[in-house]
Scaffold this active site. Structure first.
Site, PDB file in Angstrom:
ATOM      1  N   GLY A 201      37.599  11.234  70.612  1.00 40.63           N
ATOM      2  CA  GLY A 201      38.545  10.146  70.844  1.00 40.63           C
ATOM      3  C   GLY A 201      37.799   8.844  71.065  1.00 40.63           C
ATOM      4  N   CYS A 202      38.477   7.750  70.815  1.00 39.22           N
ATOM      5  CA  CYS A 202      37.807   6.450  70.911  1.00 39.22           C
ATOM      6  C   CYS A 202      37.408   6.112  72.341  1.00 39.22           C
ATOM      7  CB  CYS A 202      38.682   5.345  70.320  1.00 39.22           C
ATOM      8  SG  CYS A 202      40.373   5.295  70.945  1.00 39.22           S
TER       9      CYS A 202
END
EC number: 1.2.1.38
Lengths: 350, 350, 350, 350
Positions: C152-153
């Site tokens: 995930g970012c």
């Protein structure tokens, strides 16, 4: 063959490496396969390293910035000048003839000395080949040249938007109206109160209204190049809250009874072989996000039948196709490389 | 005297209280000294409290939202309608004649049924007094009226920008060109992909190009009201990254040999007594930040001698002078109050 | 040798090509020298051409979009999946083992099924090699793999910010606090009212506060991988008005008596050989503009002596190093290419 | 009665009328029913008219700006000082004791001279009553006072976010972590390159990291006032692309076993009688847009059980409740007016 290519590597210096145009030139040059980056020079920042001025240019972070002078710059095959107006002339004059000089400033754009002096209030430095290869016949003039005057960002957007109509005689250049929304990076990195973030975010404002913007004579010069007799343009730039980008809305009276489909066909065909120009499919209108960081212009055109006008809209990135990308495009032509070498055409969207 | 004033308190309902226009109307009404806020109604959000929909309207946070219907709304002295186009007509038809209905939608703006049907593709609902008191003679028509069609935000900005020139015959209305930069709140709160923040931030885009925007017939109607014979407008709206605001750049051919000083004098004198219109001093150009949240228009004008055109720029807040502020201004006239009651003229800048 | 390289061209399909992550993957793949772009697939937009959905990807404008299905995707050497959470599992299950599947979604990131079910409320699909090559030993696990779960970012930004401190035992992972400012493109292209431009421009807002954001278990999993025993993180994402970018401010208690110079030395040395991570020189703090569009993380760190905490700040582009750039980085490792192939490290600033 | 009120009209001067804080003070004072605007003074702009500096303040456009001096300012009942730090002290010293001086600068905020000298590196000017009426017992100290030190914008947001938890002993002030997103107007109107629009739009950046920001000692002083023994704060300000607003995310360890519902109850009850503070209903989180231009703080709070921390988020407008609104609130107390007089509580959203 690799050895030969390496031997051909072109050394490119950038004068004014700390500004927005210089930074964008270096960003593009870092991705250019035939280039090594030579002298980096600046004014007040000379002596510091580039990393303190342009933190995004990581591969050059430790490079020392030289003073901008002909002596420093003469060691390069190509010099891209990204300097304040009226300062590139004297330096260029001292550079050897075989150094290709690509000037992002205005000094050598105008053929008419009177126009220059009226709008810039300094002596005219001269006229160099104009770096808009998309003008008919211009690509040839730029091939192999050692001097290029890169166009202004607004003239590029306006000229590309209307070029097909002028060339094909379907619009009348004598009453063109342009309003161009632009981000503030075109105004450079010098700190001025009206360019503060707090001033610009959440606000739109017009400036240089009423024919006084310095890009007006350049736009008219291009219209003349494209065949307009006694052209006229009402040009209003509008500052809007985005860091980069120009969206030029350009209207001109119809000079022929053409409809929307016909102008779209003419625009599309005119640019069919241009690698950096896209006439969008019908019903898609340009957005600056789609050309961010790209050496690309997106254009759409239609006819307003009731107003008897053509409306053409062009989106470019003022720092890329509007300045530094155009400089690299001209560098390619000047140095005999394929015109598209090292130039991105896909924008960083959203 | 205080007792008398309290007895005169005007009960104002807002239909469409959850949208941007309805929210702005309520923000202004909360600061209005002669008003109490009556019915709040909406569509899908009926039943919820206003605080969940409009968190800034704290004093009304616990107010329950009713369904939009004539029965609910008939209990008010005034109803401000901030509904989707073509929906206010049927409700208005059922409201008693003595309830003042102020419609922010387009339904009753156009006098020409054909224009309406061409641009909106629904049957024409009728024509109400047009809520732009700055039009010559219009203030009188709005005084005491019980039906008002509030102008569109773009027509307000364009009409105010050019009004002095048309009235005084110094511009020619037959070839007007307008490009208006606007924030997206004018498009409302309905979720559409092209209005997402990620799409709009950092980007400018034109839409409704070529004479197809629904505000074109309204602009032309106003030009005719101002004396233009056979008017024409090339109108291009441009979406830019700011939540609110319109900056309309309007150009028209000169109809008389006037210079910049003369047009500035004409514009300034024309609006000398208008409480909400400011013609800025020479050299100051409008910025939307300065009218944010204010029922104000800032205007500047000059002459582009070379292009033989007047260029006038107007800044308004599309939600305030462009919609809800105009609605309150008309409410004041309709209810016999001083026109400026409760209306801010100072923007929230920066 | 050129012939051999051409024979090795890797065919890459992108499932979910119309979203922001899919678009960014295609932007990068278009500049990747060893890749040809294979299947483009989507859901609702299947059947249309890519140009209507992603106007910036001009070279692919005429490519037809297929339906996302294992049958369509199986023709590729690599499939990058940029699909809504919980949808990539079933398709991946049907793809041949020798097709490299690089999943930008969350489905295969978590090792703990309970964590997955608590935060995503769907059955756990499994666990794939985690696509953060900068984790110690992880690069080796990704080399030659045929399944990758791209991080995930937010976890990427937080993990990279604190990794050196956890690995070298100078910070205590049991009371980490992170506040991460982010643009809305991470939320995707689905139209939701709270993601409208009018809502987001000019405003900052927190969401998913109090430990409920789905990235929390992934962050903690990474902290454990880095040696934290019983880690804890207070994580608050804050939506701010920029289209792209994450700026993660991460603080952790000191676990050793180190000063600012010492932590800067540790951070710098830890990342000395990482091609995509830059620990900035002292006194330069990360800005998201400098990594826009780049597969890069800029990091700075200091010690707040009075607060007895390390403060580390990381800037990444959520769509590039935060998603699609990481996917291409993993593709390179999976397919035996140099890890940096085709990945820009210079941001598009300003 | 009206006659009596008119006789009581308070003459208020603003020193530093050309900056953002001074402009916001004037915007609010123009809407204040008991005030007439007296001296307008500035430094470099003295001699010009206010309209050239603050185009939104139309009713004051023609007012001449005086030089900032005690002689000019002594003619007012109240002077609001919006000057650079360390400049208000000398002027205030020369003003008569019965002129109420409300200083928006930092000079008189800190009680500890050592703190002052450490962070500001100039001699300590003294300590005035601290203008945060929401602190327990503080309202009384401000009533009738003739000297007020208006709090810093960040300390206001942080203090209001955590006050209920400190007062009620449910949080531990010894390890507070705050990250506060802010627009650039707090940095003032002086032109600095890092505050240019092109730099800030589309980018987020941290500054003053590691305990060096000048607002740290003020935050700690407030924590002590609220009962914290040996408090500590890790404070990181983050510049984000919006002109106004602060969103402060504040976390502190739990000092008691309370859950989300309980902290929400405590926060709500603590502020039940505060006219400018709203604890939002559960699940609504603050957004800066909703307090733009309002003298209001929106707050939400929850418990992160896993992290054993309370997370409180406060949104204020840095120029209004963060500076000029607070100044007017204190003016009301100082002059014996109802505290809410003339202060908007509804933000200009979106």
């Amino acid at each position: 063959m690799c050895g030969i290519l390496m031997a051909m590597t072109i050394r490119v210096g950038v004068a004014g490496c700390t500004g927005y145009a210089g930074g964008e030139a270096l960003r593009l040059l870092l991705g250019h396969p035939e280039v090594e980056i030579g002298t980096l020079s600046a004014g007040a920042s000379a002596g510091s390293t580039l990393g303190t001025q342009q933190p995004h240019l990581r591969p050059l972070a430790d490079r020392r910035i030289a003073e901008t002078s002909a002596a420093e710059l003469a060691t390069n095959d190509v010099v891209i000048m990204a300097l304040p107006h009226a300062t590139s002339g004297p330096i260029a004059a001292e550079l050897p003839d075989d150094v290709a000089v690509i000037d992002c400033g205005a000094d050598f754009r105008l053929a008419d000395a009177e126009d220059w002096e009226k709008f810039y209030r300094t002596p005219h430095a001269g006229t160099w080949p104009y770096g808009l290869p998309e003008l008919p016949g211009q690509r040839e003039k730029l091939t192999g040249t050692r001097r290029v005057a890169v166009p202004g960002c607004y003239p590029t957007s306006v000229t590309l938007a209307l070029l097909p109509g002028l060339v094909h005689g379907v619009i009348d250049g004598s009453d063109v109206v342009v309003v161009a929304a632009s981000g503030p990076s075109g105004a450079g990195k010098a700190a001025k109160p009206h360019l503060l973030g707090a001033e610009l975010m959440g606000s739109a404002s017009a400036y240089g209204v009423g024919g006084v913007h310095r890009h007006v004579p350049e736009i008219l010069q291009n219209f003349r190049t494209l065949g307009a007799v006694d052209p006229s343009v009402s040009f209003t730039p509008v500052l809007v809250p985005m860091p980069r980008g120009i969206l030029a809305t350009c209207t001109a009276p119809l000079a022929a009874e053409v409809d929307a489909a016909e102008v779209q066909r003419i625009w599309t065909e005119t640019y069919a072989d241009e690698p950096f120009i896209t006439v969008l499919p019908p019903d898609q209108w340009p957005q600056t996000q789609y050309v961010t960081g790209a050496n690309a212009a997106h254009i759409q055109v239609t006819v307003d039948t009731a107003a008897h006008r053509v409306v053409a809209v062009a989106a470019i990135d003022n720092l890329t196709k509007g300045t530094a990308g155009a400089a690299v495009q001209c560098l390619n032509l000047a140095m005999g490389l394929p015109e598209t070498t090292g130039l991105p055409v896909v924008g960083v969207a959203p």
